[in-house]
Scaffold this active site. Structure first.
Site, mmCIF file in Angstrom:
data_model
loop_
_atom_site.group_PDB
_atom_site.id
_atom_site.type_symbol
_atom_site.label_atom_id
_atom_site.label_comp_id
_atom_site.label_asym_id
_atom_site.label_seq_id
_atom_site.Cartn_x
_atom_site.Cartn_y
_atom_site.Cartn_z
ATOM 1 N N ARG A 1 53.764 51.937 47.612
ATOM 2 C CA ARG A 1 53.637 51.221 48.954
ATOM 3 C C ARG A 1 54.348 52.234 50.123
ATOM 4 N NH1 ARG A 1 53.809 44.829 47.421
ATOM 5 N NH2 ARG A 1 51.763 44.763 47.078
ATOM 6 N N LYS B 1 43.526 32.932 36.171
ATOM 7 C CA LYS B 1 43.158 31.442 36.396
ATOM 8 C C LYS B 1 41.818 31.524 36.904
ATOM 9 C CE LYS B 1 47.662 29.393 36.801
ATOM 10 N NZ LYS B 1 48.530 28.897 37.459
ATOM 11 N N GLY C 1 46.695 42.725 42.507
ATOM 12 C CA GLY C 1 47.929 43.298 42.247
ATOM 13 C C GLY C 1 47.858 43.704 40.861
ATOM 14 N N GLY D 1 46.211 39.408 47.394
ATOM 15 C CA GLY D 1 45.599 38.406 47.943
ATOM 16 C C GLY D 1 44.799 38.507 49.154
HETATM 17 P P1 ADP Z 1 45.103 40.158 39.769
HETATM 18 O O1 ADP Z 1 46.694 40.307 40.094
HETATM 19 O O2 ADP Z 1 44.569 41.386 39.554
HETATM 20 O O3 ADP Z 1 44.433 39.375 40.805
HETATM 21 P P2 ADP Z 1 45.652 38.009 37.757
HETATM 22 O O4 ADP Z 1 46.983 37.741 38.661
HETATM 23 O O5 ADP Z 1 44.690 36.850 38.108
HETATM 24 O O6 ADP Z 1 44.958 39.468 38.502
HETATM 25 O O7 ADP Z 1 45.845 38.253 36.393
HETATM 26 C C1 ADP Z 1 46.494 38.815 35.624
HETATM 27 C C2 ADP Z 1 47.241 38.345 34.483
HETATM 28 O O8 ADP Z 1 46.335 37.825 33.751
HETATM 29 C C3 ADP Z 1 47.899 39.485 33.689
HETATM 30 O O9 ADP Z 1 49.378 39.122 33.613
HETATM 31 C C4 ADP Z 1 47.203 39.180 32.301
HETATM 32 O O10 ADP Z 1 48.239 39.141 31.350
HETATM 33 C C5 ADP Z 1 46.900 37.681 32.379
HETATM 34 N N1 ADP Z 1 45.825 37.530 31.318
HETATM 35 C C6 ADP Z 1 44.503 38.144 31.261
HETATM 36 N N2 ADP Z 1 43.904 37.768 30.319
HETATM 37 C C7 ADP Z 1 44.764 36.734 29.506
HETATM 38 C C8 ADP Z 1 44.204 36.304 28.353
HETATM 39 N N3 ADP Z 1 43.231 36.154 27.618
HETATM 40 N N4 ADP Z 1 45.399 35.169 28.074
HETATM 41 C C9 ADP Z 1 46.446 35.153 28.877
HETATM 42 N N5 ADP Z 1 46.798 35.801 29.967
HETATM 43 C C10 ADP Z 1 45.774 36.833 30.188
HETATM 44 MG MG MG Z 2 48.442 38.770 40.005
#
Ligand code: ADP
Ligand code: MG
Length: 404
Positions: free
Chosen positions: A46, A208, A362, A385
């Site tokens: 960053r 989620k 992220g 976000g």
């Molecule tokens: P981003 O930050 O890119 O928006 P998220 O925060 O929504 O992504 O999700 C990332 C997290 O989701 C990671 O820490 C990863 O370990 C978790 N994750 C992905 N697939 C699974 C799974 N099948 N079971 C549990 N956790 C998962």
């Molecule tokens: Mg995340």
């Protein structure tokens, strides 16, 4: 339907602002990860990202006042969240002095700013040490505004927050615009909101459904198909009646998932879910992990990655795409045994040289960097976000404030 004005319309670029010999406040995103205890910066991406804007301003003889937050001090002076390590790292990267004020605003900050000469840089202390920052307090914004003649926002990662340094200050400074980071984010993410080359494929994953349902809904209006993996896919699979064993599933979100699948089918937008997954009895059970069909997930197992057949199917769809937006890892990529699906999807984006390929989020950005493929896609957004809100078509307060 008339197309809305491009998000960047009416926002000036720092290159077009009169900055020579002027005091220029630059809102940067120096919210870097620090190692506990040593407070060493574990990833300076960053800080590096702001160098083009800073070098540009130095070359033009601006007097640069930098403002950023770091962590969540919640309006209190927390020395462990001082920007001191950041000032040191920035000075190293620029090869010039960076004077750190000992407070975000006040006599000390004012002195540091008034001592600046053309081409020199001062950094205010953690803006969130002052409760006025997150409250978008007018008095605090006024103090910040009194340190500058020109305002530049280069902190895309904070653009979804209406804070004093991203929103309030803009009403008080006449000359304002976007830095190189912000301008590029708005330009490239903005393309996803306009006419795109098709097929436009979205890849969604991560933790989620509840975090991302608005993103899914918004994408449904724009894309030609959606690929879903990660823990998010578990909830959709269960909504379709599959047994997910001990996998992470948001049981209270099953109606939302069903409703989404119904809407997609009405709109004839294909939603591709995993056909196979990598399962294990726990996150630490690397040896016991195996690929199984989504119809044969053992009762004591959890789905932790997409399987090889799913990777193959997703790859085909991605190879034919001409626009791709990816958010959310396909599995627990932090564990090498469950990272293959995520890295293969990263590779599929990287291999598609004909498509506009954009990664936001992220953890997704971290994953494509870990895969060593960040420079093989069109754009990796610096905003988590912020990028997700942006691609929903939300007018982010930090961008809206730069117009007019
Ligand atoms: P981003 O930050 O890119 O928006 P998220 O925060 O929504 O992504 O999700 C990332 C997290 O989701 C990671 O820490 C990863 O370990 C978790 N994750 C992905 N697939 C699974 C799974 N099948 N079971 C549990 N956790 C998962
Ligand atoms: Mg995340």
């Amino acid at each position: 339907m008339t197309a809305p004005a491009a998000p960047g319309a009416g926002v000036r670029h720092v290159q077009d602002l009169a900055v020579e010999g002027k005091r220029v406040f630059v809102r940067v995103d120096f919210n870097v990860p620090l190692e506990k205890g040593t407070r060493k910066i574990s990833d300076d991406a960053r800080i590096r990202a702001t160098l083009p804007t800073l070098r540009h301003l130095i070359d033009r003889g601006a007097r640069i006042v930098l403002g950023s937050h770091l962590g969540r001090p919640d309006g209190q002076v927390k020395p462990e969240l001082s920007l001191e390590p950041v000032a040191a790292r920035l000075a190293e990267l620029l090869g010039s002095d960076v004077t750190l004020a000992d407070e975000p605003v006040g006599d000390g900050a004012r002195k540091v700013v008034s001592d600046l000469r053309d081409g020199q840089i001062a950094l205010l202390e953690n803006l969130r040490w002052n409760p006025g920052e997150e409250a978008n307090d007018e008095g605090f914004a006024r103090q910040l505004a009194s340190y500058c003649d020109v305002y530049v926002n280069d902190a895309f990662g904070t653009a979804h927050r209406a804070h004093a340094s991203t929103a309030g200050i803009c009403k008080l400074v006449g000359e304002k615009g976007a830095g190189f980071v912000m301008a590029k984010e708005v330009e490239i993410l903005g393309k996803l909101l306009g006419e795109v080359d098709r097929p436009y494929v979205a890849v969604l994953g991560g933790a989620k459904v509840s975090d991302k349902i608005e993103v899914l809904d918004a994408l449904l209006e724009r894309v030609n198909s959606i690929l879903i993996g990660g823990a998010m896919a578990n909830t959709f699979l269960e909504a379709q009646g599959k047994s997910l064993g001990k996998s992470k599933v948001e049981r209270d979100k099953l109606p939302i998932a069903r409703n989404f699948l119904r809407k997609a089918s009405e709109k004839k937008i294909p939603i591709h879910l995993p056909v196979d997954v990598v399962v294990a009895t726990s996150l630490d059970d690397a040896e016991g992990s195996k690929g199984v069909s989504v119809d044969a997930i053992p009762a004591d197992a959890m789905a932790l990655d997409i399987g090889p057949a799913t990777v193959e199917a997703f790859r085909k769809t991605l190879a034919a795409a001409r626009t791709v937006f990816w958010n959310g890892p396909m599995g627990v990529f932090e564990k090498p045994k469950f990272a293959a699906g995520t890295f293969e999807i990263a590779r599929a984006l990287a291999d598609n040289k004909l498509a506009l390929t954009v990664v936001g989020g992220g953890d997704s950005a971290a994953a494509i960097m870990q895969a060593g493929l960040a420079d093989k896609v069109t754009h990796v957004s610096t905003g988590g976000g912020a990028s997700l809100e942006f691609i929903q078509g939300i007018d982010l307060p930090g961008i809206a404030a730069l117009r007019g």
